[in-house]
Write a protein that holds these residues in place. Structure first.
Motif, PDB file in Angstrom:
ATOM      1  N   ARG A 322      -4.543  18.044  35.913  1.00  0.00           N
ATOM      2  CA  ARG A 322      -5.807  17.970  35.216  1.00  0.00           C
ATOM      3  C   ARG A 322      -5.869  18.403  36.319  1.00  0.00           C
ATOM      4  N   TYR A 323      -6.410  18.955  37.361  1.00  0.00           N
ATOM      5  CA  TYR A 323      -6.572  19.263  38.194  1.00  0.00           C
ATOM      6  C   TYR A 323      -6.174  20.906  38.370  1.00  0.00           C
ATOM      7  N   SER A 324      -4.515  21.101  37.892  1.00  0.00           N
ATOM      8  CA  SER A 324      -4.514  22.473  37.344  1.00  0.00           C
ATOM      9  C   SER A 324      -4.816  23.093  36.297  1.00  0.00           C
ATOM     10  N   SER A 325      -4.868  22.444  34.917  1.00  0.00           N
ATOM     11  CA  SER A 325      -5.260  23.326  33.921  1.00  0.00           C
ATOM     12  C   SER A 325      -7.274  22.910  34.813  1.00  0.00           C
ATOM     13  N   LEU A 326      -7.465  22.310  35.505  1.00  0.00           N
ATOM     14  CA  LEU A 326      -9.265  22.754  34.958  1.00  0.00           C
ATOM     15  C   LEU A 326      -9.649  24.115  36.656  1.00  0.00           C
ATOM     16  N   LEU A 327      -8.818  24.502  37.156  1.00  0.00           N
ATOM     17  CA  LEU A 327      -8.445  25.458  37.757  1.00  0.00           C
ATOM     18  C   LEU A 327      -8.192  26.438  37.080  1.00  0.00           C
ATOM     19  N   ARG A 328      -7.427  26.696  36.368  1.00  0.00           N
ATOM     20  CA  ARG A 328      -6.553  27.503  35.209  1.00  0.00           C
ATOM     21  C   ARG A 328      -8.375  28.334  34.613  1.00  0.00           C
ATOM     22  N   ALA A 329      -9.197  27.324  33.927  1.00  0.00           N
ATOM     23  CA  ALA A 329      -9.883  27.453  33.096  1.00  0.00           C
ATOM     24  C   ALA A 329     -10.376  28.235  34.322  1.00  0.00           C
ATOM     25  N   LYS A 330     -10.670  27.470  35.410  1.00  0.00           N
ATOM     26  CA  LYS A 330     -11.958  28.214  36.372  1.00  0.00           C
ATOM     27  C   LYS A 330     -11.665  30.089  36.263  1.00  0.00           C
ATOM     28  N   PHE A 331     -10.515  29.981  36.598  1.00  0.00           N
ATOM     29  CA  PHE A 331      -9.921  31.587  36.479  1.00  0.00           C
ATOM     30  C   PHE A 331      -9.850  32.316  35.066  1.00  0.00           C
ATOM     31  N   GLY A 332     -10.176  31.586  34.158  1.00  0.00           N
ATOM     32  CA  GLY A 332      -9.687  32.561  33.565  1.00  0.00           C
ATOM     33  C   GLY A 332      -8.257  32.546  32.187  1.00  0.00           C
ATOM     34  N   LEU A 333      -7.307  31.416  32.877  1.00  0.00           N
ATOM     35  CA  LEU A 333      -6.052  31.463  32.936  1.00  0.00           C
ATOM     36  C   LEU A 333      -4.984  30.205  31.639  1.00  0.00           C
ATOM     37  N   VAL A 334      -4.298  30.188  30.729  1.00  0.00           N
ATOM     38  CA  VAL A 334      -4.572  29.461  29.697  1.00  0.00           C
ATOM     39  C   VAL A 334      -2.939  28.728  30.250  1.00  0.00           C
ATOM     40  N   THR A 335      -1.845  30.075  30.786  1.00  0.00           N
ATOM     41  CA  THR A 335      -0.704  29.500  30.544  1.00  0.00           C
ATOM     42  C   THR A 335      -0.383  28.994  32.609  1.00  0.00           C
ATOM     43  N   ALA A 336       0.797  27.937  32.616  1.00  0.00           N
ATOM     44  CA  ALA A 336       0.864  27.506  34.420  1.00  0.00           C
ATOM     45  C   ALA A 336       1.977  28.542  34.458  1.00  0.00           C
ATOM     46  N   GLN A 337       1.780  29.261  35.436  1.00  0.00           N
ATOM     47  CA  GLN A 337       3.022  29.890  35.892  1.00  0.00           C
ATOM     48  C   GLN A 337       3.539  29.743  37.596  1.00  0.00           C
ATOM     49  N   GLU A 338       4.897  29.869  37.943  1.00  0.00           N
ATOM     50  CA  GLU A 338       5.394  29.177  38.964  1.00  0.00           C
ATOM     51  C   GLU A 338       4.208  29.900  40.120  1.00  0.00           C
ATOM     52  N   ASN A 339       4.716  31.095  40.041  1.00  0.00           N
ATOM     53  CA  ASN A 339       3.919  30.938  41.927  1.00  0.00           C
ATOM     54  C   ASN A 339       2.136  31.518  41.642  1.00  0.00           C
ATOM     55  N   ASP A 340       1.340  30.431  40.621  1.00  0.00           N
ATOM     56  CA  ASP A 340       0.071  30.537  40.671  1.00  0.00           C
ATOM     57  C   ASP A 340      -0.319  29.860  42.216  1.00  0.00           C
ATOM     58  N   ASN A 341      -0.400  29.330  42.802  1.00  0.00           N
ATOM     59  CA  ASN A 341      -0.580  28.543  44.154  1.00  0.00           C
ATOM     60  C   ASN A 341      -0.536  30.131  44.287  1.00  0.00           C
ATOM     61  N   LYS A 342       0.084  30.891  45.011  1.00  0.00           N
ATOM     62  CA  LYS A 342       0.420  32.201  45.654  1.00  0.00           C
ATOM     63  C   LYS A 342      -1.021  32.393  45.221  1.00  0.00           C
ATOM     64  N   LEU A 343      -0.881  32.827  43.542  1.00  0.00           N
ATOM     65  CA  LEU A 343      -2.501  33.162  43.631  1.00  0.00           C
ATOM     66  C   LEU A 343      -3.466  32.685  44.442  1.00  0.00           C
ATOM     67  N   ILE A 344      -3.684  32.134  44.315  1.00  0.00           N
ATOM     68  CA  ILE A 344      -5.046  30.929  44.207  1.00  0.00           C
ATOM     69  C   ILE A 344      -5.268  30.885  45.920  1.00  0.00           C
ATOM     70  N   ASP A 345      -4.205  30.126  47.068  1.00  0.00           N
ATOM     71  CA  ASP A 345      -4.505  29.796  47.763  1.00  0.00           C
ATOM     72  C   ASP A 345      -4.951  30.781  48.976  1.00  0.00           C
ATOM     73  N   PRO A 346      -4.399  32.079  48.761  1.00  0.00           N
ATOM     74  CA  PRO A 346      -5.464  33.017  49.510  1.00  0.00           C
ATOM     75  C   PRO A 346      -7.093  33.143  49.243  1.00  0.00           C
ATOM     76  N   LEU A 347      -6.854  33.027  48.038  1.00  0.00           N
ATOM     77  CA  LEU A 347      -8.472  33.052  47.395  1.00  0.00           C
ATOM     78  C   LEU A 347      -9.052  31.823  48.063  1.00  0.00           C
ATOM     79  N   PHE A 348      -8.931  30.512  47.722  1.00  0.00           N
ATOM     80  CA  PHE A 348      -9.505  30.247  48.895  1.00  0.00           C
ATOM     81  C   PHE A 348      -9.843  29.998  50.341  1.00  0.00           C
ATOM     82  N   THR A 349      -8.298  30.680  51.044  1.00  0.00           N
ATOM     83  CA  THR A 349      -8.508  30.891  52.541  1.00  0.00           C
ATOM     84  C   THR A 349      -9.543  31.749  52.331  1.00  0.00           C
ATOM     85  N   HIS A 350      -9.681  32.312  52.392  1.00  0.00           N
ATOM     86  CA  HIS A 350     -10.996  33.473  52.572  1.00  0.00           C
ATOM     87  C   HIS A 350     -12.011  33.265  52.064  1.00  0.00           C
TER      88      HIS A 350
END
Length: 471
Positions: A322-350
């Motif tokens: 559920r959290y992954s689905s909600l987070l994708r929606a916040k970023f405007g993403l529909v599909t889940a892709q393997e490297n999504d965490n590598k995209l999102i995590d650095p932003l949260f660090t920033h």
């Protein structure tokens, strides 16, 4: 009016008459809930009397519910409604049966060393935030009406007594099951489980595995509710097991808070000196609480502990999904892709390093002007280029992406400083700000240009507010 919970008997609750407050006056009433419960015929004066406990609702027989709980991880064998009464149940326009719970009604057998009262400050907070979360799409208790009075109540300072009626499909908690389990009242434990199933899941009544299904439902609903909290950047503050609804609804608002500057380890409760209920620990604590519920239900689970543990272990997957689905929606993403965490995590660090405002950032990202919220814009631009490439990989139009993001990222949240302003005005006799906030929070995703200032970054003094369990 029905009162099916009181009908369970004296083991489950104690009959108590409300102790009315002096000179009650209506602070606010919630038209949506009034209409939902078909209480349109009630005048403002009758709502005031109802909220003060001086006007019984269709021959209601108020009771204080008994329960126990783990408070900050420590077992307390008997708690119960120390300042609240279950008035009874009404059918809503949707056909469901809803509890009416009067909070601030005076002493009960479970008041312990308390006075059984609620103060205006804390009552405004719960009244408004339960509605704010509802309109964000988060399962929660709701608010019917709120009153103030001239009755003095003593906390850190002398305040005025207040009361509210909250509405929910159920006020049964994890701690209600714990009370009967650990006091070895296993017959009552079964009665309680069957009552919850009869009222909310009647399709399971004749199923031998009905308690297992109830546990599985509670685990899933709790995981998904907390995923919604995390996505909204909302902290509960006191996730004791007596504050966890068996239906996975947010209940018992105290030292809650939305994130301002992003801090994964934010502690919204000044009383939580160990940080047990920090923002980033809420998913873990939800699992801990579900484990406590699982343990409590073992005496009436026919399949035993092994099956119970299998059910409990569904929590992490339910939360993550559920959290992954909600987070994708916040970023405007529909599909889940393997490297999504590598995209999102650095932003949260920033965001963590710059204490970027959580809600303002995501709303700005939805509108294409998020660079304005960062100090290190070059760093953000580098991330944003990768983000644009990820968006492009889905092949959707810019308008489609933006529309979805605006529906997932609210412009208006109930920040603590907005609440404090409303509280200060209300304590001076001006209740207009309470109603104004209620109206604004009913449309959190709308632009509402006339209320633009309510979406602004919090002032510096907001960081000095301390919200504790007395809040």
């Amino acid at each position: 009016m029905k009162h099916t919970y009181a009908d369970l008997g004296s083991a489950f609750s104690s009959p108590v008459q409300p102790q009315p407050l002096d000179n009650p006056e209506l602070v606010s009433s919630n038209r949506e809930v009034i209409e939902q419960l078909s209480l349109d015929s009630y005048s403002q004066e009758e709502l005031t009397q109802l909220c003060n406990g001086s006007k019984p609702l269709n021959e209601s027989s108020p009771v204080a519910m008994v329960y126990a709980g783990h408070q900050f991880g420590s077992w307390v064998s008997r708690l119960g409604d120390g300042r609240a009464l279950l008035l009874g149940e009404l059918h809503g326009a949707d056909g469901k049966l809803y509890d009416l719970h009067l909070k601030g009604a005076g002493l009960t057998p479970y008041s312990r060393s308390g006075d059984g009262r609620a103060v205006l400050r804390s009552t405004i907070r719960e009244y408004l935030c339960s509605e704010a979360l509802h309109h964000l799409g988060i399962p929660t208790t709701r608010s019917l009406c709120l009153i103030n009075s001239t009755t003095p109540v003593y906390r850190e300072k002398t305040e005025t007594g207040a009361a509210m009626i909250r509405v929910a499909e159920s006020h049964v908690r994890f701690g209600t099951f714990e009370y009967f389990s650990y006091s070895k009242q296993h017959e009552q434990l079964q009665i309680l489980a069957d009552y919850v199933i009869w009222r909310h899941f009647p399709q399971w009544q004749d199923d031998e595995s009905r308690v297992e299904k109830l546990l599985a439902e509670a685990v899933t609903r709790t995981a998904e509710m907390i995923a919604l909290w995390q996505a909204a950047g909302w902290c509960h503050g006191v996730m004791n097991t007596d504050n966890m609804s068996i239906l996975g609804h947010t209940i018992d608002y105290g030292p809650f808070g939305f994130l301002d500057g992003f801090d994964a380890g934010h502690i919204c409760n000044h009383s939580d000196w160990q940080g047990r209920y920090a923002f980033n620990r809420q998913p873990e604590i939800g699992y801990w609480n579900c484990a406590a519920l699982t343990q409590a239900l073992l005496p009436i689970l026919p399949a035993g502990q092994e099956k119970a543990e299998v059910i409990l272990k569904t929590y992490p997957k339910a939360f993550a999904s559920r959290y992954s689905s909600l987070l994708r929606a916040k970023f405007g993403l529909v599909t889940a892709q393997e490297n999504d965490n590598k995209l999102i995590d650095p932003l949260f660090t920033h965001m963590q390093e710059e204490k970027t405002d959580y809600t303002v950032f995501f709303r700005a990202l939805s509108q294409g002007n998020a660079e304005d919220v960062f100090i290190d814009r070059e760093r953000f631009h580098a991330w944003h280029q990768k983000y644009q490439e990820r968006l492009a990989s889905e092949g959707r139009s810019e308008d489609e992406v933006r529309k979805g993001m605006l529906a997932a990222n609210p412009k208006y949240i109930l920040r603590n400083h907005l609440l404090q302003i409303a509280i200060d005005k209300a304590e001076s006799g001006d209740y207009n700000e309470v109603q104004r906030l209620l109206d604004i929070m009913k449309k959190p995703f709308d632009e509402q240009p006339e209320n633009e200032s309510y979406a602004a970054l919090p002032p510096e003094w907001a960081g000095e507010l301390e919200i504790s369990c007395s809040s």
